[in-house]
Scaffold this motif. Structure first.
Motif, mmCIF file in Angstrom:
data_model
loop_
_atom_site.group_PDB
_atom_site.id
_atom_site.type_symbol
_atom_site.label_atom_id
_atom_site.label_comp_id
_atom_site.label_asym_id
_atom_site.label_seq_id
_atom_site.Cartn_x
_atom_site.Cartn_y
_atom_site.Cartn_z
ATOM 1 N N TYR A 99 0.823 -1.202 0.000
ATOM 2 C CA TYR A 99 0.000 0.000 0.000
ATOM 3 C C TYR A 99 0.859 1.255 0.000
ATOM 4 N N ARG A 101 0.471 5.748 -0.177
ATOM 5 C CA ARG A 101 -0.481 6.844 0.012
ATOM 6 C C ARG A 101 -0.735 7.653 -1.259
ATOM 7 N N LYS A 103 0.217 8.235 -5.674
ATOM 8 C CA LYS A 103 -0.145 7.627 -6.941
ATOM 9 C C LYS A 103 1.078 6.946 -7.545
ATOM 10 N N TYR A 135 -0.962 -1.021 -4.408
ATOM 11 C CA TYR A 135 -2.224 -0.299 -4.265
ATOM 12 C C TYR A 135 -1.920 1.158 -3.947
ATOM 13 N N TYR A 136 -2.443 2.083 -4.760
ATOM 14 C CA TYR A 136 -2.203 3.516 -4.582
ATOM 15 C C TYR A 136 -3.476 4.186 -4.059
ATOM 16 N N HIS A 137 -3.365 4.729 -2.845
ATOM 17 C CA HIS A 137 -4.526 5.284 -2.159
ATOM 18 C C HIS A 137 -5.080 6.512 -2.869
ATOM 19 N N GLN A 138 -4.210 7.376 -3.370
ATOM 20 C CA GLN A 138 -4.653 8.620 -3.986
ATOM 21 C C GLN A 138 -5.557 8.381 -5.198
ATOM 22 N N THR A 139 -5.228 7.364 -5.976
ATOM 23 C CA THR A 139 -6.025 7.059 -7.170
ATOM 24 C C THR A 139 -6.938 5.849 -6.970
ATOM 25 N N ASP A 140 -6.882 5.268 -5.788
ATOM 26 C CA ASP A 140 -7.680 4.080 -5.473
ATOM 27 C C ASP A 140 -7.543 3.043 -6.583
ATOM 28 N N SER A 141 -6.300 2.753 -6.935
ATOM 29 C CA SER A 141 -6.030 1.831 -8.041
ATOM 30 C C SER A 141 -5.033 0.758 -7.618
ATOM 31 N N ARG A 142 -5.144 -0.356 -8.303
ATOM 32 C CA ARG A 142 -4.270 -1.495 -8.010
ATOM 33 C C ARG A 142 -3.495 -1.840 -9.273
#
Length: 209
Positions: A99, A101, A103, A135-142
């Protein structure tokens, strides 16, 4: 520490200040990162979703790399080519999920950190893994990351270089980049002052340099 892989590839001086000089400061980015990891850092939270077991904060280590750390998330997917798990029926393939935070970044440092984590898991379970996820929290992408030969080699080379720096207690000189002001260690590193000093020296002794 496994987490040092990312620091080392992003800025070797930053890594040295943290892991050799034991200097650490918080800023908004580091605080947000801690909040995002608040759930995944709880080892007793486990989930099962159909054919996937989700385990958090699993401790791993590698004698080959000389590294240890804690995984954010590792998923065990039911698979005929997997491994046996204690108190679980069937076979399961481990997949590491790291994980972040922000992008996706241009550099390789996030993916190399994931690769180093996977190498530890491979050593623990005596297996070979093909891929993992960022997993990038800023873009909510995996993002799926393939464990290529080159990525494996870079992870091993980075770990070896980290050990070399640590044994020699080597602190690289500061270099100033546009993103330096966003670093939590900016005031400790003082890259602008270091660069200015070198420029003055170059001006005075230019003929000799």
């Amino acid at each position: 520490m496994l987490s040092g892989i990312q620091h080392f590839l992003f800025c070797r001086r930053q890594w040295a200040l943290i892991h050799i000089e034991q200097i650490w400061s918080e800023n908004r980015a580091t605080s947000e990162g801690q909040l995002i990891h608040a759930k995944v850092d709880k080892p007793f939270i486990k989930e099962k979703r159909k054919d996937v077991i989700i385990s958090r904060a699993m401790d791993v280590s590698s004698k080959r790399l000389g590294l240890s750390g804690r995984l954010d998330v590792i998923e065990f997917i039911r698979s005929e080519g997997g491994i046996s798990l204690k108190n679980r029926k069937g076979l399961w393939t481990p997949v590491v999920v790291e994980y972040k935070r922000g992008k996706k970044k241009r550099g390789e440092y996030d993916r190399v950190q994931l690769m180093a984590q996977a190498l530890c898991v491979e050593e623990v379970f005596d297996i070979r893994m093909d891929y993992g996820y960022m997993y990038y929290h800023q873009t909510d992408s995996r993002e799926r990351v393939e464990y290529t030969k080159d990525l494996r080699a870079l992870a091993i080379e980075t770990a070896d270089a980290m050990h070399d720096y640590y044994k020699r207690r080597y602190i690289p000189k500061a270099e100033y980049f546009k993103n330096c002001t966003q670093c939590s260690l900016y005031e400790d590193c003082r890259p602008r002052l270091t660069k200015k000093a070198r420029n003055v020296e170059r001006y005075i002794y230019g003929a000799e340099l």
